[in-house]
Structure formats: structure tokens, C-alpha cells
Design a protein around this motif. Structure first.
Motif, mmCIF file in Angstrom:
data_model
loop_
_atom_site.group_PDB
_atom_site.id
_atom_site.type_symbol
_atom_site.label_atom_id
_atom_site.label_comp_id
_atom_site.label_asym_id
_atom_site.label_seq_id
_atom_site.Cartn_x
_atom_site.Cartn_y
_atom_site.Cartn_z
ATOM 1 N N ASP A 30 -4.346 3.802 11.606
ATOM 2 C CA ASP A 30 -2.902 4.236 11.774
ATOM 3 C C ASP A 30 -2.554 4.165 13.279
ATOM 4 O O ASP A 30 -1.508 3.325 13.519
ATOM 5 N N VAL A 31 -3.095 4.342 14.144
ATOM 6 C CA VAL A 31 -2.904 4.349 15.517
ATOM 7 C C VAL A 31 -2.865 2.883 16.071
ATOM 8 O O VAL A 31 -1.936 2.606 16.674
ATOM 9 N N ALA A 32 -3.880 2.268 15.679
ATOM 10 C CA ALA A 32 -4.175 0.909 16.246
ATOM 11 C C ALA A 32 -2.957 -0.049 15.692
ATOM 12 O O ALA A 32 -2.416 -0.665 16.383
ATOM 13 N N VAL A 33 -2.503 -0.221 14.258
ATOM 14 C CA VAL A 33 -1.588 -0.848 13.991
ATOM 15 C C VAL A 33 -0.376 -0.515 14.511
ATOM 16 O O VAL A 33 0.533 -1.457 14.584
ATOM 17 N N ARG A 79 -9.438 -5.439 17.804
ATOM 18 C CA ARG A 79 -10.850 -5.212 17.586
ATOM 19 C C ARG A 79 -10.923 -3.721 16.873
ATOM 20 O O ARG A 79 -11.896 -3.601 15.940
ATOM 21 N N THR A 80 -10.123 -2.921 17.160
ATOM 22 C CA THR A 80 -10.380 -1.835 16.558
ATOM 23 C C THR A 80 -9.720 -1.682 14.823
ATOM 24 O O THR A 80 -10.388 -1.276 13.932
ATOM 25 N N VAL A 81 -8.803 -2.479 14.452
ATOM 26 C CA VAL A 81 -8.500 -2.782 13.184
ATOM 27 C C VAL A 81 -9.366 -3.670 12.312
ATOM 28 O O VAL A 81 -9.817 -3.046 11.395
ATOM 29 N N SER A 82 -10.101 -4.584 13.245
ATOM 30 C CA SER A 82 -10.954 -5.332 12.329
ATOM 31 C C SER A 82 -12.327 -4.295 12.202
ATOM 32 O O SER A 82 -13.061 -4.660 11.000
ATOM 33 N N ALA A 83 -12.662 -3.642 12.879
ATOM 34 C CA ALA A 83 -13.841 -2.560 12.682
ATOM 35 C C ALA A 83 -13.680 -1.875 11.685
ATOM 36 O O ALA A 83 -14.475 -1.526 10.679
ATOM 37 N N VAL A 84 -12.618 -0.827 11.656
ATOM 38 C CA VAL A 84 -12.113 0.049 10.821
ATOM 39 C C VAL A 84 -11.848 -0.484 9.347
ATOM 40 O O VAL A 84 -12.152 0.241 8.503
ATOM 41 N N ALA A 85 -11.337 -1.639 9.336
ATOM 42 C CA ALA A 85 -11.372 -2.161 7.946
ATOM 43 C C ALA A 85 -12.617 -2.461 7.253
ATOM 44 O O ALA A 85 -12.668 -2.055 6.030
ATOM 45 N N VAL A 86 -13.667 -2.698 7.923
ATOM 46 C CA VAL A 86 -15.181 -2.466 7.157
ATOM 47 C C VAL A 86 -15.407 -1.064 6.776
ATOM 48 O O VAL A 86 -15.824 -1.005 5.704
ATOM 49 N N LEU A 87 -15.037 -0.406 7.587
ATOM 50 C CA LEU A 87 -15.164 1.140 7.233
ATOM 51 C C LEU A 87 -14.364 1.612 6.045
ATOM 52 O O LEU A 87 -14.869 2.349 5.099
ATOM 53 N N VAL A 88 -13.077 1.204 5.779
ATOM 54 C CA VAL A 88 -12.379 1.237 4.745
ATOM 55 C C VAL A 88 -12.994 0.800 3.696
ATOM 56 O O VAL A 88 -12.929 1.588 2.381
ATOM 57 N N GLY A 89 -13.389 -0.582 3.595
ATOM 58 C CA GLY A 89 -14.123 -1.101 2.613
ATOM 59 C C GLY A 89 -15.337 -0.493 2.090
ATOM 60 O O GLY A 89 -15.573 -0.260 0.697
ATOM 61 N N ILE A 90 -16.049 0.138 3.145
ATOM 62 C CA ILE A 90 -17.415 1.152 2.677
ATOM 63 C C ILE A 90 -16.804 2.294 2.099
ATOM 64 O O ILE A 90 -17.538 2.645 0.880
ATOM 65 N N PRO A 130 -9.503 -8.180 8.819
ATOM 66 C CA PRO A 130 -9.858 -8.883 9.934
ATOM 67 C C PRO A 130 -9.528 -10.170 10.066
ATOM 68 O O PRO A 130 -9.147 -10.570 11.248
ATOM 69 N N TRP A 131 -9.385 -10.887 8.899
ATOM 70 C CA TRP A 131 -8.631 -12.334 9.028
ATOM 71 C C TRP A 131 -7.445 -12.234 9.631
ATOM 72 O O TRP A 131 -6.946 -13.070 10.587
ATOM 73 N N ALA A 132 -6.402 -11.324 9.142
ATOM 74 C CA ALA A 132 -5.065 -11.195 9.468
ATOM 75 C C ALA A 132 -5.082 -10.655 11.049
ATOM 76 O O ALA A 132 -3.915 -10.979 11.861
ATOM 77 N N ALA A 133 -6.033 -9.644 11.258
ATOM 78 C CA ALA A 133 -6.008 -9.239 12.862
ATOM 79 C C ALA A 133 -6.228 -10.340 13.546
ATOM 80 O O ALA A 133 -5.730 -10.243 15.067
ATOM 81 N N ARG A 134 -6.581 -11.278 13.262
ATOM 82 C CA ARG A 134 -6.822 -12.414 14.626
ATOM 83 C C ARG A 134 -5.516 -12.951 14.890
ATOM 84 O O ARG A 134 -5.655 -13.617 16.172
ATOM 85 N N SER A 135 -4.476 -12.856 14.416
ATOM 86 C CA SER A 135 -3.145 -13.195 14.874
ATOM 87 C C SER A 135 -2.466 -12.269 15.536
ATOM 88 O O SER A 135 -1.314 -12.343 15.932
ATOM 89 N N PHE A 136 -3.022 -10.976 15.812
ATOM 90 C CA PHE A 136 -2.410 -10.129 16.685
ATOM 91 C C PHE A 136 -2.040 -10.532 18.263
ATOM 92 O O PHE A 136 -2.754 -11.365 18.632
#
Length: 412
Positions: A109-112, A67-78, A172-178
Motif C-alpha cells: 500500500d505505502v510503496a505504490v 523494489r519494494t513492490v516487486s518483493a512484496v508481490a512474491v509474499l502476497v503470492g505465497i 514485478p513485470w509491471a513494476a519494471r516501468s515505475f
């Protein structure tokens, strides 16, 4: 699937960071940044990441890597979108986007890394450096794409905006397989969260590992931030060639990290770090003091190969205990990430305080301006009559290399 998704998320992180760095020469020209000001955006993005790292371990422990990676990916895009719009319309928006990009990257960084450590433990193999090779492959892709976009004269805003959309949708699509939340509170006791009891900060071993990671992060961050600009300014070449030098550095980093498990298995962690430090030091000296462009590329290769393994090997050592992995990774990353601040600060702060510089970018001053034939600079006769201290200081900042030779009067 968890291994592939981890590679993909690391690569997306590298792509996001390298995209805007690959267009830094155009950003510098478009915004009319001088040699002192160009370090400010680099420093800004690093400070944004360092500010959130002490909290990142707690967030990852509570929410989990997925969930952390999925959320911050949106912030990176913004953040990348703000950089693209700021370049085209309003410069302050560009700096805001870079700060947001650095903040989101700190959590990412920390999450992944926590998830990568969980995958490594489940498989029983040393894979951390290869996961970071995925990050380096993403940065290499971003650098090569940036060189191609520069050669084709594709607008910077269009290029960065397109990458922002790709990162926002792909991650977020890739993080679904974590794996199922390896860092969540369902599996980690509350007392191990760094926000509750900062026990990891009291472990001397973790602090020392963090300092080792800081040294290698400083080497990698300085190379990533300054190699392209140093090649352009010192060797008077084009932006495309400078970006290719940056790509050569990233290629060496990628290969070094992909071969990391083999090297660590043969030499062990301490010997691997010693050999890497020697390679990075030799590369920096060759890049900064070499006589030609080819030595710059050779130095960039040695520099990249040497700086490749320090950070992932340190994080792998800190993740041996799954119950305390998030806290320890947060400590190592918090200390090590200061090295990425040191790269921009090593050049920006001395330029603002008029003190001598020792960094790679600081070496540009003696090569960045050409003298007239004959070995002496021309000057107007009035220049010799201006003796105020303020005038001499102002001229010293812009004509430091010309002060070493006497004036040759120019007659009308």
C-alpha cells in the motif's frame, strides 16, 4: 508507461484481496465457522497490515517503490498459496497465509501510493483517486470471477492458487516501468525518514487527515468484509447472490474513484469529503434497515460510492510535498488502515463478549432464523425445568431471537 504500470499494480493488489474474500462463504462453510469465528480471519489480515505500516515508510524510503513492490508481490503470492492449501488440507495454514497476506499488503500500500504521488506530481494532475479506481477495478474483477467460480463449482483452492501465480508473475513485470525510485534515499534526505525522525507524526494536519482516512476506510472495509455474508444471512439467498451484492458495492467504489478528479476539481477536497460522507451514511442505513433485497443492493451502491474517495483524497493531500511524501503517507496509512481492522472487530469482539452489536453484520441476528407459523416457537417441556444460569446463558447465545416469544408445549 509509468501511469499504466501504476494502474496495473493497483489492480493486481485489488485482485489479490478480493479473490479470497469472494470465496469467504465457501471458506466459512468448509471450515464450519460460526458467526463469531468468521470475523477472526478478517481481523487477522487487517492486524497483519497495521503491524508493519509504521515501518513501511522507512522501507520504501530506503529501497524505493519499485523494489519494494516487486518483493512484496512474491509474499502476497505465497500468502494466497497458503490460503489455498490451508483450505484444502490444514486450516491453521489458512490463517497463517492470511496474516502473511495482510503483512505484505501493508508494505505494498505505502510503496505504490508513494509512486502514484510521484506520477501525479510529474504530470501536474489529480490522479490519485483514479489510481485507486484501478485497485477497485481489480477488486471488482476478483469479485465477479469469484461469483463465476462459485456458480461453476470450481474448487476454492484451485481458484485462489491460480490467482496467486498470476499476481506473483504480473506485478514485478509491471513494476519494471515505475519511475526511477521516487522515494529512495538518493532523493530524500535521511532526516525525513520516519524511522529516523518521526516529524510527520508531530504534524496535526497529517494526524487529522489520517483520522478522516480512518473513517472512510472503516466504511469501505466493513462493506468489503460483510456485505456478501449479510445479504446471504439476512435475505436467505445463495452465495452467488451475496457475491453479486459485493460486486455491486465494488462497482460503485470503482466508478466513484474514476470520477474523483472531476468531482475534486469542481468541489474541492473538503466539499467532496462531506458529500461522500453523506452518501456512505445513507447507503449504510438503507442496506441495514431496508425491507427487501433490492434495498440491500441500492444501499450497497450508495455505500460504495460514498466510501470511494476518502482514502485516496487524504493520501493525495499528504503527498503534496515530495520530500516528505513517504513519511506522511506512512502516517496517514497507519492511522487509516486501522479502519480496516475496525470492520472485522466491530462484529467479532462483541460476539465474543456477549455485548450488543451495532454493525451491519450484527443486524443479522433478528433475521437469520425463521419462526414457526403461529408466532410462537415450539419447545420441549423439559426446557422449562432447566433454570441454571449457565444453561440460560448458553441458550441465549444461540436462540436469542426465540426468547422474545413464549413457549408452546409440544405433545408427543
Amino acid at each position: 508507461m509509468a501511469v499504466r504500470s501504476t494502474y496495473l499494480v493497483f489492480a493486481a493488489l485489488g485482485l489479490a484481496g478480493a479473490t479470497w474474500v469472494s470465496r469467504l462463504p465457501q471458506i466459512r462453510e468448509r471450515m464450519d465457522l460460526d458467526a463469531a469465528s468468521v470475523g477472526l480471519p478478517l481481523l487477522l489480515i487487517a492486524v497483519g497490515g497495521v503491524m508493519v505500516l509504521p515501518l513501511a515508510g522507512t522501507v520504501v524510503t530506503r529501497r524505493g517503490p519499485r523494489r519494494t513492490v516487486s518483493a512484496v508481490a512474491v509474499l502476497v503470492g505465497i500468502g494466497l498459496g497458503a490460503v489455498a492449501l490451508g483450505f484444502a488440507f490444514w486450516p491453521p495454514l489458512l490463517f497463517t497465509g492470511l496474516f502473511l497476506l495482510g503483512t505484505a499488503t501493508g508494505f505494498w500500500d505505502v510503496a505504490v501510493t508513494v509512486h502514484a504521488a510521484a506520477v501525479e506530481r510529474r504530470l501536474g494532475r489529480v490522479l490519485m483517486s483514479r489510481f485507486f479506481a484501478g485497485f477497485s477495478l481489480g477488486t471488482l474483477t476478483g469479485a465477479c470471477l469469484g461469483a463465476l467460480m462459485s456458480a461453476l463449482r470450481v474448487p476454492v483452492g484451485l481458484h485462489i492458487g491460480a490467482v496467486a501465480i498470476i499476481v506473483t508473475l504480473l506485478t514485478p513485470w509491471a513494476a519494471r516501468s515505475f519511475l526511477s525510485e521516487p522515494g529512495s534515499t538518493a532523493r530524500s534526505p535521511r532526516v525525513n525518514m520516519p524511522g529516523a525522525v518521526p516529524g510527520a507524526w508531530r504534524e496535526p494536519r497529517m494526524v487529522l487527515i489520517g483520522l478522516v482516512a480512518l473513517a472512510f476506510a472503516l466504511a469501505e472495509g466493513a462493506g468489503s468484509n460483510w456485505i456478501s455474508l449479510a445479504v446471504i444471512d439476512r435475505h436467505h439467498t445463495t452465495a452467488a447472490v451475496g457475491t453479486l451484492a459485493y460486486a455491486a458495492f465494488l462497482t460503485a467504489v470503482t466508478l466513484g474513484r474514476w470520477l474523483g478528479p472531476v468531482i475534486v476539481d469542481r468541489l474541492g477536497r473538503p466539499a467532496t469529503l462531506r458529500a461522500a460522507a453523506c452518501s456512505a451514511s445513507l447507503g449504510v442505513v438503507l442496506f441495514a434497515c431496508g425491507p427487501g433485497l433490492w434495498t440491500g443492493f441500492a444501499g450497497a451502491l450508495l455505500w460504495g460510492a460514498g466510501s470511494a474517495l476518502g482514502f485516496p483524497v487524504g493520501l493525495s493531500a499528504g503527498s503534496d510535498d515530495p520530500a516528505r511524501a513517504a513519511a506522511r503517507v506512512g502516517v496517514i496509512t497507519s492511522i487509516g488502515y486501522c479502519g480496516f481492522v475496525g470492520g472485522p472487530a466491530a462484529d467479532w469482539i462483541p460476539r465474543r463478549t456477549d455485548r450488543p452489536r451495532t454493525g451491519v453484520a450484527g443486524g443479522r441476528g433478528s433475521h437469520g432464523r425463521l419462526r414457526r407459523p403461529g408466532g410462537r416457537r415450539p419447545c420441549h417441556p423439559a426446557d422449562r425445568t432447566r433454570t441454571s444460569g449457565r444453561h440460560r446463558i448458553r441458550r441465549a447465545r444461540t436462540l436469542s431471537t426465540q426468547r422474545r416469544t413464549p413457549c408452546r408445549p409440544v405433545h408427543p
